[in-house]
Design a protein around this motif. Sequence first.
Motif, PDB file in Angstrom:
ATOM      1  N   GLY A  11      -1.454   4.699  -3.860  1.00  0.00           N
ATOM      2  CA  GLY A  11      -2.743   5.235  -3.606  1.00  0.00           C
ATOM      3  C   GLY A  11      -3.374   4.743  -4.979  1.00  0.00           C
ATOM      4  N   ALA A  12      -4.853   5.133  -5.066  1.00  0.00           N
ATOM      5  CA  ALA A  12      -5.572   4.350  -6.103  1.00  0.00           C
ATOM      6  C   ALA A  12      -6.851   5.406  -6.305  1.00  0.00           C
ATOM      7  N   ALA A  41       5.129   9.735  -2.515  1.00  0.00           N
ATOM      8  CA  ALA A  41       4.379  10.941  -1.315  1.00  0.00           C
ATOM      9  C   ALA A  41       3.088  11.338  -1.931  1.00  0.00           C
ATOM     10  N   ILE A  42       2.401  10.836  -3.189  1.00  0.00           N
ATOM     11  CA  ILE A  42       1.320  11.304  -3.568  1.00  0.00           C
ATOM     12  C   ILE A  42       0.021  10.416  -3.401  1.00  0.00           C
ATOM     13  N   GLY A  43       0.371   9.429  -2.518  1.00  0.00           N
ATOM     14  CA  GLY A  43      -0.942   8.677  -2.426  1.00  0.00           C
ATOM     15  C   GLY A  43      -2.084   9.186  -1.888  1.00  0.00           C
ATOM     16  N   ILE A  50      -6.895   3.655 -11.514  1.00  0.00           N
ATOM     17  CA  ILE A  50      -5.399   3.310 -11.631  1.00  0.00           C
ATOM     18  C   ILE A  50      -4.980   3.050 -10.080  1.00  0.00           C
ATOM     19  N   ALA A  51      -3.873   2.407  -9.725  1.00  0.00           N
ATOM     20  CA  ALA A  51      -3.257   2.398  -8.665  1.00  0.00           C
ATOM     21  C   ALA A  51      -1.954   2.441  -8.877  1.00  0.00           C
ATOM     22  N   ALA A  61      -7.108  -2.387  -3.616  1.00  0.00           N
ATOM     23  CA  ALA A  61      -5.535  -2.150  -4.054  1.00  0.00           C
ATOM     24  C   ALA A  61      -4.899  -1.441  -2.901  1.00  0.00           C
ATOM     25  N   VAL A  62      -5.459  -0.393  -2.232  1.00  0.00           N
ATOM     26  CA  VAL A  62      -4.778   0.199  -1.169  1.00  0.00           C
ATOM     27  C   VAL A  62      -4.527  -0.503  -0.011  1.00  0.00           C
ATOM     28  N   GLU A  63      -5.591  -1.480   0.493  1.00  0.00           N
ATOM     29  CA  GLU A  63      -5.475  -2.266   1.588  1.00  0.00           C
ATOM     30  C   GLU A  63      -4.358  -3.431   1.367  1.00  0.00           C
TER      31      GLU A  63
END
Length: 386
Positions: free
Chosen positions: A331-332, A294-296, A344-345, A324-326
Amino acid sequence: MSDQATGAQDGFAARYGRRPDGVWSAPGRVNLIGEHTDYNHGFVLPFAIDRRTVAAVGVRDDRVVRVRSTFTEEEVSLAIDDLSPTAMEGWSAYVLGVAWALGTQGHDLSQAPGLDLLIDSRVPVGAGLSSSAAIECAVAVALNDLWELNLSPLDLARIGRIAENRAVGAPTGLLDQAASMLGREDHGVFLDCDTEQAEAVALHLREEGLEILVMDSRVEHEHATGGYRDRRESCERGAAALAVATLRELSEDDLTRASAVLDDETYRRVRHIVTENARVLETVRTLGESGPRAIGDLLNASHASMRDDFEITVPEIDLACATAVEHGAIGARMTGGGFGGSAIALVPADARAEIEAAVTSALASAGMREPQLFTVTPSEGARRDA
Ligand code: GLA
């Protein structure tokens, strides 16, 4: 005992002709969230990583400290009575600076024996993963034992920071050394940099099938000069103009007033710190209530704030995070001081290979240097290994 610790024992014996009295180690760190908030007395949430620096150390019968490492043939030696920042050169300041810093904090070193040290590091240098704090903390735990100082892990983190600030000359906060000293497996270190109270926060990455992918841009950064120092000065200017001792004292409700008082650039620097502090608190709450999946959005918002308001990211890191997110990262964000280094991702383990391939190919298509990609796991902080 780890291979690295055994290797350092053997390396020590080969160089100094005897066995060391002990082996100590400390990890590098990744900051999950809370960037440039530490020296503003705010909140941070780093974790220690599974890449360590080892110090094999033997006591001498005189008052000389000799430093060697596995990464250079150079040997530096200095008498304990001659320790001073001006007497230290290059990387040995991370080692000798810790011994000197202890003396500045009222610890009586007049009876302390000299030492031979061998340093071996597996924390990548220049990647923004605090290879310097790892050396400082490995040495700090070793000296604490061998010189019988009885200091707490947090005290040793403060000693490491003094070495970094005054012997190395980088005006950094407590983030890196606190993470390296206080890290725990699968936990983040939630630190209030005002009260210096720390709390372990469970991350539950493995249970949730998640990994932290480090994306090292291999763009060089340097915190003793340049952008890092500049940002710190902007924060101090902002605090002075708003008549607060530190930006920690401001909340999002103060931002309207801040925008009226400050020039646009200083305002954006201040807004980053104020919103980043709020995001750290929100991340800690979300981890507890809903877990790491849930922290993305918080990680992504932190990155956008560093990119647009604090302006400490580089195009390589922005592209790596967006890609990375795509391609499925939760999250990143950039991690560490900025102007290069790593992002970081937070990635589902089963999507990691695809995300890695996408990031590598996006940077190649943009004509950028090939990034170094690897995973890290939240690990134990500084300790004695042997
Ligand atoms: C570097 C410094 C830390 C901290 C971060 C930014 O890692 O050493 O003290 O300021 O940058 O969050």
